[in-house]
Design an enzyme around this catalytic site. Structure first.
Site, PDB file in Angstrom:
ATOM      1  N   ALA A 178       0.827  -1.215   0.000  1.00 22.33           N
ATOM      2  CA  ALA A 178       0.000   0.000   0.000  1.00 22.33           C
ATOM      3  C   ALA A 178       0.857   1.260   0.000  1.00 22.33           C
ATOM      4  CB  ALA A 178      -0.898  -0.004   1.224  1.00 22.33           C
ATOM      5  N   GLY A 179       0.282   2.340  -0.521  1.00 23.95           N
ATOM      6  CA  GLY A 179       0.925   3.642  -0.484  1.00 23.95           C
ATOM      7  C   GLY A 179       1.482   4.057  -1.833  1.00 23.95           C
TER       8      GLY A 179
ATOM      9  N   ASP B   5      -0.043   3.251  -4.841  1.00 23.72           N
ATOM     10  CA  ASP B   5      -1.186   3.640  -5.672  1.00 23.72           C
ATOM     11  C   ASP B   5      -2.325   4.062  -4.744  1.00 23.72           C
ATOM     12  OD1 ASP B   5      -2.940   4.027  -7.708  1.00 23.72           O
ATOM     13  OD2 ASP B   5      -2.926   1.963  -8.441  1.00 23.72           O
TER      14      ASP B   5
ATOM     15  N   ASN C  17       9.384   8.411   4.520  1.00 26.81           N
ATOM     16  CA  ASN C  17       8.252   9.231   4.080  1.00 26.81           C
ATOM     17  C   ASN C  17       7.422   9.672   5.276  1.00 26.81           C
ATOM     18  OD1 ASN C  17       5.187   8.251   3.949  1.00 26.81           O
ATOM     19  ND2 ASN C  17       6.526   6.424   4.004  1.00 26.81           N
ATOM     20  N   ARG C  18       6.854  10.862   5.115  1.00 29.29           N
ATOM     21  CA  ARG C  18       5.857  11.336   6.096  1.00 29.29           C
ATOM     22  C   ARG C  18       4.709  11.979   5.314  1.00 29.29           C
ATOM     23  NH1 ARG C  18      10.542  14.652   7.466  1.00 29.29           N
ATOM     24  NH2 ARG C  18      10.384  16.703   6.467  1.00 29.29           N
TER      25      ARG C  18
ATOM     26  N   PHE D 233      -1.196  10.171   4.552  1.00 23.56           N
ATOM     27  CA  PHE D 233      -2.466   9.772   3.904  1.00 23.56           C
ATOM     28  C   PHE D 233      -3.006  10.842   2.942  1.00 23.56           C
ATOM     29  CE2 PHE D 233      -3.954   6.784   7.610  1.00 23.56           C
ATOM     30  CZ  PHE D 233      -2.987   5.868   7.228  1.00 23.56           C
TER      31      PHE D 233
ATOM     32  N   ASN E  31      -5.595  -0.334   8.124  1.00 29.25           N
ATOM     33  CA  ASN E  31      -4.307   0.289   8.429  1.00 29.25           C
ATOM     34  C   ASN E  31      -4.408   1.071   9.733  1.00 29.25           C
ATOM     35  OD1 ASN E  31      -1.861   1.519   8.512  1.00 29.25           O
ATOM     36  ND2 ASN E  31      -2.098   2.696   6.624  1.00 29.25           N
TER      37      ASN E  31
ATOM     38  N   SER F  30       0.337   3.387  10.228  1.00 25.73           N
ATOM     39  CA  SER F  30       1.185   4.401   9.597  1.00 25.73           C
ATOM     40  C   SER F  30       1.647   5.393  10.659  1.00 25.73           C
ATOM     41  CB  SER F  30       0.412   5.138   8.498  1.00 25.73           C
ATOM     42  OG  SER F  30       0.273   4.312   7.395  1.00 25.73           O
TER      43      SER F  30
ATOM     44  N   ASN G 254       2.554   8.425  10.264  1.00 23.40           N
ATOM     45  CA  ASN G 254       2.474   9.824   9.849  1.00 23.40           C
ATOM     46  C   ASN G 254       1.122  10.486  10.061  1.00 23.40           C
ATOM     47  OD1 ASN G 254       5.196   9.667   8.915  1.00 23.40           O
ATOM     48  ND2 ASN G 254       4.413   8.493   7.172  1.00 23.40           N
ATOM     49  N   THR G 255       0.208   9.792  10.727  1.00 23.68           N
ATOM     50  CA  THR G 255      -1.070  10.390  11.135  1.00 23.68           C
ATOM     51  C   THR G 255      -1.078  10.322  12.654  1.00 23.68           C
ATOM     52  OG1 THR G 255      -2.206   9.704   9.127  1.00 23.68           O
ATOM     53  CG2 THR G 255      -3.596  10.121  11.066  1.00 23.68           C
TER      54      THR G 255
ATOM     55  N   LYS H   2      -2.946  -4.421   9.183  1.00 20.01           N
ATOM     56  CA  LYS H   2      -1.539  -4.067   8.926  1.00 20.01           C
ATOM     57  C   LYS H   2      -0.941  -3.428  10.172  1.00 20.01           C
ATOM     58  CE  LYS H   2       1.496  -1.908   5.599  1.00 20.01           C
ATOM     59  NZ  LYS H   2       1.597  -1.349   4.257  1.00 20.01           N
TER      60      LYS H   2
ATOM     61  N   THR I 158       5.259  -5.813   7.752  1.00 18.68           N
ATOM     62  CA  THR I 158       4.837  -4.699   8.566  1.00 18.68           C
ATOM     63  C   THR I 158       4.756  -3.412   7.748  1.00 18.68           C
ATOM     64  OG1 THR I 158       7.095  -3.975   9.103  1.00 18.68           O
ATOM     65  CG2 THR I 158       6.095  -5.572  10.588  1.00 18.68           C
ATOM     66  N   ASN I 159       4.298  -2.369   8.433  1.00 19.30           N
ATOM     67  CA  ASN I 159       4.375  -1.005   7.911  1.00 19.30           C
ATOM     68  C   ASN I 159       5.806  -0.479   8.107  1.00 19.30           C
ATOM     69  OD1 ASN I 159       3.526   1.638   7.057  1.00 19.30           O
ATOM     70  ND2 ASN I 159       1.458   1.088   7.736  1.00 19.30           N
TER      71      ASN I 159
ATOM     72  N   GLY J  84      11.454  -4.458   3.121  1.00 21.64           N
ATOM     73  CA  GLY J  84      12.840  -4.630   2.703  1.00 21.64           C
ATOM     74  C   GLY J  84      13.100  -5.629   1.590  1.00 21.64           C
TER      75      GLY J  84
HETATM   76  C1  LIG Z   1       6.277   6.531   0.146  1.00 21.75           C
HETATM   77  C2  LIG Z   1       5.554   5.487   0.930  1.00 21.75           C
HETATM   78  C3  LIG Z   1       4.200   5.633   1.213  1.00 21.75           C
HETATM   79  C4  LIG Z   1       3.522   4.654   1.949  1.00 21.75           C
HETATM   80  N1  LIG Z   1       2.177   4.803   2.182  1.00 21.75           N
HETATM   81  C5  LIG Z   1       1.503   3.812   2.826  1.00 21.75           C
HETATM   82  C6  LIG Z   1       0.105   3.894   2.996  1.00 21.75           C
HETATM   83  O1  LIG Z   1      -0.558   4.832   2.555  1.00 21.75           O
HETATM   84  N2  LIG Z   1      -0.511   2.877   3.654  1.00 21.75           N
HETATM   85  C7  LIG Z   1       0.167   1.782   4.140  1.00 21.75           C
HETATM   86  O2  LIG Z   1      -0.456   0.887   4.715  1.00 21.75           O
HETATM   87  N3  LIG Z   1       1.500   1.676   3.965  1.00 21.75           N
HETATM   88  C8  LIG Z   1       2.173   2.662   3.321  1.00 21.75           C
HETATM   89  N4  LIG Z   1       3.520   2.546   3.122  1.00 21.75           N
HETATM   90  C9  LIG Z   1       4.234   1.367   3.703  1.00 21.75           C
HETATM   91  C10 LIG Z   1       4.402   0.248   2.685  1.00 21.75           C
HETATM   92  O3  LIG Z   1       3.164  -0.263   2.276  1.00 21.75           O
HETATM   93  C11 LIG Z   1       5.241  -0.890   3.279  1.00 21.75           C
HETATM   94  O4  LIG Z   1       4.558  -1.426   4.387  1.00 21.75           O
HETATM   95  C12 LIG Z   1       6.621  -0.430   3.736  1.00 21.75           C
HETATM   96  O5  LIG Z   1       7.153   0.531   2.846  1.00 21.75           O
HETATM   97  C13 LIG Z   1       7.598  -1.600   3.871  1.00 21.75           C
HETATM   98  O6  LIG Z   1       7.805  -2.242   2.650  1.00 21.75           O
HETATM   99  P1  LIG Z   1       9.097  -1.916   1.712  1.00 21.75           P
HETATM  100  O7  LIG Z   1      10.304  -1.992   2.569  1.00 21.75           O
HETATM  101  O8  LIG Z   1       9.040  -2.960   0.635  1.00 21.75           O
HETATM  102  O9  LIG Z   1       8.880  -0.539   1.171  1.00 21.75           O
HETATM  103  C14 LIG Z   1       4.218   3.503   2.410  1.00 21.75           C
HETATM  104  C15 LIG Z   1       5.579   3.368   2.102  1.00 21.75           C
HETATM  105  C16 LIG Z   1       6.254   4.330   1.383  1.00 21.75           C
HETATM  106  C17 LIG Z   1       7.711   4.136   1.066  1.00 21.75           C
END
Ligand SMILES: Cc1cc2nc3c(=O)[nH]c(=O)nc-3n(C[C@H](O)[C@H](O)[C@H](O)COP(=O)(O)O)c2cc1C
Length: 359
Positions: free
Chosen positions: A76-77, A79, A125-126, A129, A190, A193, A195-196, A236, A264-265, A314
């Site tokens: 997620a995040g 799209d 990222n911050r 939403f 969710n 996150s 950032n909220t 999540k 995880t997130n 990761g």
């Molecule tokens: C730029 C960015 C925006 C994200 N936005 C969301 C989000 O809106 N909702 C969510 O559940 N996770 C969000 N995530 C978290 C990712 O879905 C994922 O859990 C996290 O990045 C770990 O996976 P990765 O190491 O493969 O990136 C975001 C991650 C990134 C990098």
């Protein structure tokens, strides 16, 4: 076969040697928006399909009520408004989780709010939403319906608006759940996150139980309305929880018949980075991997097989996928790895999974 291999090799090399250096000269959020716009059109998905199509029955996974054509999902995040689903389908993901969507549109936090850490294969990222709201999101799901393959699974990740009080949060989750019910294959709640403000408090037993009870009740009601279409629900979670908090989450999730957990997130910890001054926000990519893997391990050990786990955090190579699957994950998701490795990564991962089954 040889031609297929060559196209994939070309795709990966072109991305790493030519496209990535160009993109990395620009602001990450601008590049992100540009990419989403391209993937929302018709030309890019068609090209991706030409270069990257590859499936094999050995990749199929049945999890909960759904059969996934392969276990690699978009996290997620990426799209947020579900505009580029045909692009992720063409890229070869087995599923994509769109969102996080909130009931009302919101701008998110002030910019800049997305930062690359190339030396560590990471992103901070911050965003907070930023999204176009549930009405727009549902319309985009409807538009995509005829553009995606029948076996491509779409998850909907739902969250609460910034100004919704924690006591009322369940109403936000119910709103987006009902709005997207007909079009979603599964839902993700969710509550993790960073950032909220306050959102992660919803992982506490009293809030979580209330949200999940309301959603499962609605799920059952809508199931009767639409006949036999109750949806799988995943939770999540953050990678920054104590074992006691994880125990509570697992118990509440099992009590409320969730299909599984997404672990995880992003993390607020900087412990896996060298000492330094870093931007605030959620850290993803390579430095998150050991942290989310230890959460994955704990969940598998303490959920007695009652919850499926979608592992995330990761992933940028086959070894990363293998480690998570070996730890007991049913499916995996990735986001940051796509930024560093490019779209050829998905086909490469699938071929290596199939190769490992054959050998
Ligand atoms: C730029 C960015 C925006 C994200 N936005 C969301 C989000 O809106 N909702 C969510 O559940 N996770 C969000 N995530 C978290 C990712 O879905 C994922 O859990 C996290 O990045 C770990 O996976 P990765 O190491 O493969 O990136 C975001 C991650 C990134 C990098």
């Amino acid at each position: 076969m040889a031609q297929n291999y060559f196209l994939n090799y070309l795709c990966i090399t072109m991305y790493k040697k030519i496209i990535k250096p160009l993109l990395f000269d620009y602001d990450p959020e601008k590049v992100h928006n540009y990419t989403i716009n391209r993937l929302s059109g018709t030309v890019f998905p068609a090209l991706l399909k030409l270069f990257l199509s590859y499936e094999d029955k050995k990749l199929n996974r049945k999890v909960g009520r759904l059969t996934f054509r392969n276990p690699i999902g978009l996290a997620a995040g990426m799209d947020k408004n579900a505009t580029a689903l045909a692009g992720w389908d063409a890229m070869g993901f087995g599923f994509a989780e769109a969102g996080t969507v909130t009931p009302l549109p919101q701008d998110g936090n002030p910019k800049p709010r997305m930062f690359r850490l190339p030396e560590y294969g990471a992103v901070i990222n911050r965003l907070g939403f930023n999204n176009a709201g549930a009405d727009e999101f549902e319309k985009n799901l409807e538009i995509s319906k005829d553009k995606i393959s029948r076996d491509f699974i779409v998850g909907v990740n739902i969250g609460k608006n910034k100004h919704t009080e924690l006591d009322d949060a369940y109403q936000d989750y119910k709103f987006s759940f009902e709005k997207c019910f007909e079009r979603a294959d599964y839902f993700t709640i969710n509550v993790s996150s960073p950032n909220t403000e306050g959102l992660r408090q919803l992982q506490q037993k009293k809030y979580l139980d209330e949200i999940l009870k309301h959603l499962q009740q609605l799920n059952n009601e809508l199931d009767k309305t639409y006949s036999d279409t109750a949806k799988d629900i995943y939770l999540k979670i953050a990678p920054d929880l104590t074992e006691a908090e994880l125990d509570d989450i697992l118990q509440v999730s099992i009590d409320n018949n969730l299909t599984g957990i997404i672990a995880t997130n992003t993390t607020i910890s900087r412990d896996t980075l060298p000492e330094g001054n870093y931007e605030s926000g959620g850290l993803s990519g390579k430095p998150l991997e050991p942290i989310s893997n230890s959460v994955l391990k704990y969940i598998i050990k303490h959920s007695s097989g009652k919850l499926a786990v979608i592992a995330c955090g990761g992933i940028s190579s086959y070894d990363d996928v293998k480690e998570k699957l070996d730890l007991g994950a049913s499916l995996v998701q990735l986001y940051t790895g796509l930024i560093y490795e490019g779209p050829g990564l998905i086909k490469r991962l699938k071929k290596e999974i199939v190769g490992a089954v054959k050998s």
